[in-house]
Design an enzyme around this catalytic site. Sequence first.
Site, PDB file in Angstrom:
ATOM      1  N   LYS A 122      -5.865   7.132  11.266  1.00 20.59           N
ATOM      2  CA  LYS A 122      -7.567   7.363  11.589  1.00 20.59           C
ATOM      3  C   LYS A 122      -7.186   7.323  13.400  1.00 20.59           C
ATOM      4  O   LYS A 122      -7.272   6.367  13.969  1.00 20.59           O
ATOM      5  CB  LYS A 122      -8.077   5.930  11.345  1.00 20.59           C
ATOM      6  CG  LYS A 122      -8.365   5.702   9.842  1.00 20.59           C
ATOM      7  CD  LYS A 122      -9.158   4.496   9.655  1.00 20.59           C
ATOM      8  CE  LYS A 122      -9.321   4.283   8.050  1.00 20.59           C
ATOM      9  NZ  LYS A 122     -10.125   3.056   7.816  1.00 20.59           N
ATOM     10  N   ASP A 128      -4.551   2.409  11.362  1.00 19.48           N
ATOM     11  CA  ASP A 128      -5.882   2.100  11.743  1.00 19.48           C
ATOM     12  C   ASP A 128      -6.182   1.739  12.947  1.00 19.48           C
ATOM     13  O   ASP A 128      -5.870   2.819  13.890  1.00 19.48           O
ATOM     14  CB  ASP A 128      -6.455   1.017  10.625  1.00 19.48           C
ATOM     15  CG  ASP A 128      -7.982   0.953  11.135  1.00 19.48           C
ATOM     16  OD1 ASP A 128      -8.457   1.953  11.389  1.00 19.48           O
ATOM     17  OD2 ASP A 128      -8.472  -0.055  10.360  1.00 19.48           O
ATOM     18  N   GLY A 130       0.646  -1.234  -0.025  1.00 16.71           N
ATOM     19  CA  GLY A 130      -0.059   0.053   0.181  1.00 16.71           C
ATOM     20  C   GLY A 130       0.831   1.185  -0.117  1.00 16.71           C
ATOM     21  O   GLY A 130       0.242   2.206  -0.524  1.00 16.71           O
ATOM     22  N   ASP A 138      -5.782  -0.095  -1.502  1.00 15.11           N
ATOM     23  CA  ASP A 138      -6.502  -1.023  -2.412  1.00 15.11           C
ATOM     24  C   ASP A 138      -8.079  -1.500  -1.736  1.00 15.11           C
ATOM     25  O   ASP A 138      -8.135  -1.562  -0.437  1.00 15.11           O
ATOM     26  CB  ASP A 138      -6.043  -2.341  -2.758  1.00 15.11           C
ATOM     27  CG  ASP A 138      -5.725  -3.311  -1.451  1.00 15.11           C
ATOM     28  OD1 ASP A 138      -5.423  -2.739  -0.476  1.00 15.11           O
ATOM     29  OD2 ASP A 138      -6.133  -4.609  -1.657  1.00 15.11           O
ATOM     30  N   VAL A 194     -10.976   3.682   2.862  1.00 11.31           N
ATOM     31  CA  VAL A 194     -10.525   4.326   1.989  1.00 11.31           C
ATOM     32  C   VAL A 194      -9.612   3.781   0.894  1.00 11.31           C
ATOM     33  O   VAL A 194      -9.201   2.656   1.117  1.00 11.31           O
ATOM     34  CB  VAL A 194      -9.622   5.751   2.305  1.00 11.31           C
ATOM     35  CG1 VAL A 194     -10.209   6.783   3.099  1.00 11.31           C
ATOM     36  CG2 VAL A 194      -8.523   5.360   3.171  1.00 11.31           C
ATOM     37  N   ARG A 244      -5.482   0.800  -6.302  1.00 10.04           N
ATOM     38  CA  ARG A 244      -4.260   1.339  -6.082  1.00 10.04           C
ATOM     39  C   ARG A 244      -3.933   2.478  -7.134  1.00 10.04           C
ATOM     40  O   ARG A 244      -3.171   3.602  -6.639  1.00 10.04           O
ATOM     41  CB  ARG A 244      -3.285   0.430  -5.985  1.00 10.04           C
ATOM     42  CG  ARG A 244      -3.370  -0.714  -4.845  1.00 10.04           C
ATOM     43  CD  ARG A 244      -1.991  -1.649  -4.654  1.00 10.04           C
ATOM     44  NE  ARG A 244      -2.454  -2.870  -4.010  1.00 10.04           N
ATOM     45  CZ  ARG A 244      -2.364  -2.864  -2.504  1.00 10.04           C
ATOM     46  NH1 ARG A 244      -2.492  -2.041  -1.943  1.00 10.04           N
ATOM     47  NH2 ARG A 244      -2.772  -4.140  -2.134  1.00 10.04           N
TER      48      ARG A 244
HETATM   49  P1  5GP Z   1      -3.809  -1.570  11.589  1.00 11.01           P
HETATM   50  O1  5GP Z   1      -2.763  -2.438  11.862  1.00 11.01           O
HETATM   51  O2  5GP Z   1      -3.217   0.080  11.864  1.00 11.01           O
HETATM   52  O3  5GP Z   1      -5.222  -1.497  11.869  1.00 11.01           O
HETATM   53  O4  5GP Z   1      -4.015  -1.325   9.835  1.00 11.01           O
HETATM   54  C1  5GP Z   1      -2.827  -1.063   9.222  1.00 11.01           C
HETATM   55  C2  5GP Z   1      -3.358  -1.917   7.857  1.00 11.01           C
HETATM   56  O5  5GP Z   1      -4.835  -2.190   7.621  1.00 11.01           O
HETATM   57  C3  5GP Z   1      -2.856  -0.855   6.643  1.00 11.01           C
HETATM   58  O6  5GP Z   1      -1.670  -0.956   6.347  1.00 11.01           O
HETATM   59  C4  5GP Z   1      -4.092  -1.411   5.598  1.00 11.01           C
HETATM   60  O7  5GP Z   1      -3.388  -2.412   4.906  1.00 11.01           O
HETATM   61  C5  5GP Z   1      -4.880  -1.728   6.201  1.00 11.01           C
HETATM   62  N1  5GP Z   1      -6.210  -0.658   6.290  1.00 11.01           N
HETATM   63  C6  5GP Z   1      -6.727  -0.063   7.447  1.00 11.01           C
HETATM   64  N2  5GP Z   1      -7.527   0.785   7.001  1.00 11.01           N
HETATM   65  C7  5GP Z   1      -7.784   0.785   5.729  1.00 11.01           C
HETATM   66  C8  5GP Z   1      -8.525   1.691   4.583  1.00 11.01           C
HETATM   67  O8  5GP Z   1      -9.272   2.375   5.067  1.00 11.01           O
HETATM   68  N3  5GP Z   1      -8.447   1.190   3.394  1.00 11.01           N
HETATM   69  C9  5GP Z   1      -7.495   0.342   2.880  1.00 11.01           C
HETATM   70  N4  5GP Z   1      -7.288   0.202   1.717  1.00 11.01           N
HETATM   71  N5  5GP Z   1      -6.643  -0.213   3.838  1.00 11.01           N
HETATM   72  C10 5GP Z   1      -7.027  -0.004   5.399  1.00 11.01           C
END
Ligand code: 5GP
Length: 179
Positions: A136, A108, A50, A164, A158, A170
Amino acid sequence: MHHPPVTIQDKQFSIYIPERKILHSVEIVAARISHDFRGKDPLFLTVLNGAFMFASDLMKEVSTPCEISFIRLSSYEDMQSTGKVKEIIGLKEEVKGRHVVIVEDIVDTGHTIAGLLPQLHAKGPASVEVATLLIKPESLQHNLSIKYPALSIANDFVVGYGLDYNGFGRNLRDIYKVM
Ligand code: 5GP
């Protein structure tokens, strides 16, 4: 510029952050990093897939000597005492003594970064910071210090600018959110 909604598989997405705003935010982060890492020869570790577009635009704006490398995180998740940890794949560079900047697409919940940091710290870097295109804040579940966030967003899903939905989207220049 007009940005009609886009359809990816079963979902519709509407324009959220136009390219010019993204690039402006990336420039600001790049300027901060250039200032903070002057003379430190930072090593940017880009988390695939990403972050590829963010890493590309970020690097073009960094004005201090630096290196870039690309890592993946295992898709399987090992249950450990700390929770679910995705392991680093493909790290060839020596991290010991280096100033490392992780380049991520989005933070996230923070689980991914929270799992990644101890793995990097175990390799003896001089320092580790995180640059992320998006964060976020309302979703964050870990006490993480994310020093270089380009843009803060609400808790929406998003796509675009490297991010993606099921592998697609992407290539979009702008960031869209699910409708
Ligand atoms: P975390 O481990 O912080 O919860 O999430 C990180 C990963 O979740 C990011 O690297 C991404 O791959 C995926 N992710 C989280 N939110 C989104 C979003 O709104 N859109 C997309 N495409 N991927 C997300």
